[in-house]
Structure formats: structure tokens, C-alpha cells
Scaffold this motif. Structure first.
Motif, PDB file in Angstrom:
ATOM      1  N   ILE A  20       0.939  -0.854   0.246  1.00  0.00           N
ATOM      2  CA  ILE A  20      -0.188  -0.293   0.312  1.00  0.00           C
ATOM      3  C   ILE A  20       0.904   1.067  -0.142  1.00  0.00           C
ATOM      4  CG2 ILE A  20      -1.950   1.544   1.260  1.00  0.00           C
ATOM      5  CD1 ILE A  20      -3.044  -1.555   1.962  1.00  0.00           C
ATOM      6  N   LEU A  21       2.137   1.658   1.158  1.00  0.00           N
ATOM      7  CA  LEU A  21       3.191   2.343   0.941  1.00  0.00           C
ATOM      8  C   LEU A  21       4.101   2.552  -0.714  1.00  0.00           C
ATOM      9  CD1 LEU A  21       3.752   2.388   4.942  1.00  0.00           C
ATOM     10  CD2 LEU A  21       2.659   3.801   3.380  1.00  0.00           C
ATOM     11  N   ILE A  26       4.190   6.058  -5.258  1.00  0.00           N
ATOM     12  CA  ILE A  26       4.073   5.519  -7.366  1.00  0.00           C
ATOM     13  C   ILE A  26       3.143   6.518  -7.486  1.00  0.00           C
ATOM     14  CG2 ILE A  26       3.299   4.175  -8.583  1.00  0.00           C
ATOM     15  CD1 ILE A  26       5.012   1.756  -8.076  1.00  0.00           C
ATOM     16  N   TYR A  27       2.376   6.433  -7.261  1.00  0.00           N
ATOM     17  CA  TYR A  27       1.288   7.334  -7.239  1.00  0.00           C
ATOM     18  C   TYR A  27       1.125   9.141  -6.946  1.00  0.00           C
ATOM     19  CZ  TYR A  27      -3.368  10.105  -7.218  1.00  0.00           C
ATOM     20  OH  TYR A  27      -4.314  11.112  -6.937  1.00  0.00           O
ATOM     21  N   ILE A  28       1.663   9.617  -6.079  1.00  0.00           N
ATOM     22  CA  ILE A  28       2.251  10.553  -5.669  1.00  0.00           C
ATOM     23  C   ILE A  28       3.549  10.924  -5.970  1.00  0.00           C
ATOM     24  CG2 ILE A  28       4.124  11.852  -3.584  1.00  0.00           C
ATOM     25  CD1 ILE A  28       2.254  10.787  -0.846  1.00  0.00           C
ATOM     26  N   THR A  32       3.129  14.222  -8.618  1.00  0.00           N
ATOM     27  CA  THR A  32       3.951  15.341  -8.554  1.00  0.00           C
ATOM     28  C   THR A  32       4.753  16.108 -10.294  1.00  0.00           C
ATOM     29  OG1 THR A  32       4.513  14.886  -6.222  1.00  0.00           O
ATOM     30  CG2 THR A  32       6.037  16.167  -7.523  1.00  0.00           C
ATOM     31  N   ALA A  33       4.679  14.658 -10.895  1.00  0.00           N
ATOM     32  CA  ALA A  33       5.585  14.693 -12.445  1.00  0.00           C
ATOM     33  C   ALA A  33       4.309  15.456 -13.135  1.00  0.00           C
ATOM     34  CB  ALA A  33       6.147  13.617 -12.549  1.00  0.00           C
ATOM     35  N   ILE A 159       3.404  11.324 -19.584  1.00  0.00           N
ATOM     36  CA  ILE A 159       3.492  11.508 -18.186  1.00  0.00           C
ATOM     37  C   ILE A 159       2.857  10.114 -18.463  1.00  0.00           C
ATOM     38  CG2 ILE A 159       2.246  12.261 -15.943  1.00  0.00           C
ATOM     39  CD1 ILE A 159       2.530  14.872 -17.351  1.00  0.00           C
ATOM     40  N   ASP A 160       3.254   8.818 -18.611  1.00  0.00           N
ATOM     41  CA  ASP A 160       3.023   7.574 -17.494  1.00  0.00           C
ATOM     42  C   ASP A 160       2.294   7.019 -19.207  1.00  0.00           C
ATOM     43  OD1 ASP A 160       2.977   7.638 -15.290  1.00  0.00           O
ATOM     44  OD2 ASP A 160       1.416   7.954 -14.331  1.00  0.00           O
ATOM     45  N   GLY A 161       3.004   7.450 -19.873  1.00  0.00           N
ATOM     46  CA  GLY A 161       3.008   6.552 -21.468  1.00  0.00           C
ATOM     47  C   GLY A 161       1.552   7.882 -22.202  1.00  0.00           C
ATOM     48  N   VAL A 162       1.101   8.229 -21.182  1.00  0.00           N
ATOM     49  CA  VAL A 162       0.199   9.620 -22.141  1.00  0.00           C
ATOM     50  C   VAL A 162       0.770  10.707 -22.528  1.00  0.00           C
ATOM     51  CG1 VAL A 162      -2.280  11.026 -22.184  1.00  0.00           C
ATOM     52  CG2 VAL A 162      -1.668   8.518 -20.771  1.00  0.00           C
TER      53      VAL A 162
END
Length: 162
Positions: A20-21, A26-28, A32-33, A159-162
Motif C-alpha cells: 500500500i505504501l 508511486i501515485y504521489i 507530482t510529475a 506522463i505515464d505513457g499518455v
């Protein structure tokens, strides 16, 4: 036996918490990016819009006759005295691939911003839209009083392939 179950349960619970952490981290990072790229794109858009506003405000300034040389859906060429020198320059805005270029006096174009869509719409003094086919004639181009500029911008980096 129950102590082994407690140890295994602790490992499973600890593993779940670590996963979970890790996902939260990864989400944060991704968020942020994304925010960083969004802010950079917005700042670039503001800069590009300010340059366009300044230059378009000066269309025809110190021009003797035809203020606008060329007007179509995604490019415009006009006379303007951008630096108040009393001498007209020929300003040409045109997109090429993903960059909006500005050329002064037929020199090589210099990039003004990254755009994915640049569209110009022209209106006369009554607010009627002028058709692009009629803008080939100088007399119709002299009727242009308002120009609507549509800019669409995106980050040049995915960003993340998009």
C-alpha cells in the motif's frame, strides 16, 4: 502453533502495508510529475499568449495601406512596428508540426511556443465571421477588426505513457 500463525499473519499484514505504501509513493510521484508538467505548460501558454497579444495589438501600426498580407485558418502575415522604431516589419506566425513559429522580415522562424492546435478566426466590425476563401483578396483582409485565436497546448513529454 498459534505463535506461528501470529508470525505468518504479521508477515502478511506487513507485506500488505508495504505494498500500500509503495503504491501510494508511486501515485504521489506520478501526481507530482503531472502537476509539474501542467505548471510548465501553463507558464509556456501564458508567455505565448502575451507575445501574441502584444504582436496582434500592433497589427497595422505605422502601416500605410494593407495591414494584413496573408490570413488563413492557421497562419497570418502582417505589417507591424513592434518596437516603435517608425519602421514596419513583416510578422509571420505559422505552426509547423508541434511548434508555433514567428518570422520577422522573412527571416528564419523562431519558436514562440509548443502548440498542438493553432487556429485563427477573423471577424469584421459588425462581428460577422469572414470566410477563409474570401480572405485571399486584400480588400476583404482590410475589413478584419477582430481575430479569435485558439491555442491548444500539451506537454511535449508523455506522463505515464499518455
Amino acid at each position: 502453533m498459534s505463535s506461528w500463525i501470529d508470525v505468518v499473519g504479521s508477515f502478511i499484514t506487513g507485506g500488505i502495508i508495504i505494498l500500500i505504501l509503495a503504491n501510494l509513493n508511486i501515485y504521489i510521484s506520478s501526481s507530482t510529475a503531472n502537476n509539474l508538467y501542467t505548471n510548465v505548460v501553463q507558464q509556456n501558454l501564458i508567455t505565448t499568449a502575451e507575445v501574441l497579444q502584444h504582436d496582434f495589438y500592433k497589427i497595422g501600426y505605422h502601416a500605410n495601406s494593407n495591414r494584413i498580407i496573408k490570413a488563413d485558418s492557421n497562419s497570418i502575415k502582417f505589417y507591424a512596428d513592434l518596437n516603435n522604431s517608425g519602421k514596419n516589419e513583416i510578422i509571420y506566425y505559422y505552426p509547423n508540426d508541434r511548434v508555433l513559429y514567428k518570422s520577422i522580415n522573412n527571416a528564419a522562424g523562431k519558436p514562440e511556443g509548443d502548440v498542438t492546435n493553432f487556429k485563427l478566426t477573423y471577424y469584421d466590425s459588425l462581428g460577422n465571421q469572414l470566410s477563409y476563401s474570401k480572405l485571399q483578396g486584400a480588400s476583404i483582409r482590410n475589413n478584419i477588426r477582430t481575430i479569435n485565436i485558439y491555442l491548444k497546448v500539451e506537454s511535449p513529454d508523455p506522463i505515464d505513457g499518455v
